[in-house]
Write an enzyme that holds these catalytic residues in place. Structure first.
Site: not given
Ligand SMILES: *Cc1c(COP(=O)(O)O)cnc(C)c1O
Length: 382
Positions: A182, A210, A239
């Protein structure tokens, strides 16, 4: 409560001195990429809404219709009365899209990992986790009570060594990694990790937060490695999907176990119906339009080519600055030019690797990416 007040004040002062104090800034995201902050209109390169679907008319209409039909909240845990009919449709869509038998939707990606991991491993078991994996994989590991070992980033030989040495003395082994990292934007070698896990009877959990919607025509990072056996594929709906929620795609038995035992599923209220409806509409758009899904990575590659950086592997491109204060200053300089690129500092990233984390969207034009590259160029030379 003087001790509480002085504890908090001292901790904050320490963070401030290290450039690590954080604060909120009210932000009106006017569409996928333009935002208003403090009276300024800025072009954002800091949203994970890679396809602009949070503001897509069809996604918004689906959410609004679900509010009208089912209300604003789901009212209870999904196991009690909170399982809106939309949830089953969403889970079937996710499983089909990922090619697994079944899927289970959680309140968020963070809640998913905090629930999945302790359901599968505990004391007497071993977790091997990539050192750059997301905080919620670490949180789930901690909650599980299993012994947790740090894997050198993307180092498949290190994994083989750990499993060769330790496999005989532990009951179950879970290997956890981001599919797309991330804060660095690089990919995990999921094919090699899957082979090594299979050879040692270890269970591979990949976090595709992602990847979904932006890699392999929207199918996500695992689909870049056809044939790789990844029994546990989790991700988020917050996302590229543009809404909110988390999920796990896996076999029928694993998903059945989650629904009975994952504590963040059992003891937390179901996702609001509007979020489920929005996600279904967004997955429709992702499936219909591979060219939309390809655009964020193409924009990221335009940027890395313009600046002579290593070719982007995902829509995330880090520009490492080093010092936290310097990263904040770099971010301020871009903001003066109307560009929003948030500085990411420890403890989100390792000490000494504060950075600008640039996230490209399908809504950025080539001209806007070129403008960003010219604004970032002098920061690289510095
Ligand atoms: C953003 C993210 C999460 C968390 O997801 P949310 O739905 O925002 O709680 C988990 N793993 C990774 C790699 C992330 O970038």
């Amino acid at each position: 409560m003087l001790s509480l007040e002085s504890f908090a004040a001292e901790r904050l002062a320490g963070l401030e001195a290290r450039g690590q104090r954080r604060g909120l800034e009210a932000t009106h995201r006017a569409d996928g990429v333009w935002v208003e902050r403090g009276g300024e209109r800025l072009l954002s390169f800091s949203c994970n809404d890679y396809l602009g679907l949070s503001h897509h008319p069809r996604v918004k209409a689906a959410a609004m219709a679900a509010v009208e039909t089912y209300g604003a909240g789901s009212g209870a845990s999904r196991l009690v009365t909170g399982d809106t009919p939309l949830m089953g449709q969403l889970e079937a869509r996710l499983a089909a899209w990922k090619g697994t038998e079944d899927a289970c939707v959680f309140g968020s990606g963070y809640l998913a990992n905090a629930g999945i991991i302790p359901t599968l491993v505990g004391p007497g078991d071993l977790i091997v986790i990539d050192e750059l994996a997301h905080a919620c994989l670490w949180a789930g590991s901690k909650l599980s009570g299993a012994e947790t070992t740090r894997l050198r980033h993307n180092d498949v030989e290190h994994l083989d060594d750990i499993l060769t040495e330790r496999r005989g003395s532990v009951r179950r082994v879970l290997v956890a990694t981001d599919g797309v990292f991330s804060m660095d934007g690089d990919l995990a070698p999921l094919d090699r990790l899957a082979e090594i896990c299979a050879a040692h009877d270890a269970w591979l959990l990949s976090d595709d937060a992602h990847g979904l919607g932006v890699l392999a025509e929207g199918h996500g990072s695992a689909a870049l490695f056809p044939g790789a056996a990844i029994p546990l594929q989790m991700g988020t709906l917050s996302k590229a999907v543009g809404g909110y929620g988390g999920y796990l795609c896996a076999s029928r038995a694993v998903i059945g176990l989650m629904r009975s035992r994952a504590r963040t599923f059992v003891y937390s209220t179901g996702l609001p119906p509007a979020s489920a409806a929005a996600a279904i509409a967004a997955l429709d758009i992702i499936a219909e339009d591979p060219s939309l899904c390809a655009r964020p990575l193409a924009r990221a590659r335009q940027f890395t080519a313009a600046l002579g950086l290593p070719q982007a592997q995902s829509p995330i491109v880090p520009v490492i600055i080093g010092d936290s204060h310097a990263a904040l200053a770099a971010s301020r300089r871009l903001r003066e030019q109307g560009l929003l690129v948030v500085a990411i500092r420890p403890p989100t990233v390792a000490e000494g690797t504060a950075r600008l984390r640039i996230a490209f969207s399908a809504l950025h034009s080539e001209a806007e990416v070129a403008r960003l590259a010219e604004a970032v160029r002098p920061l690289l030379a510095a």
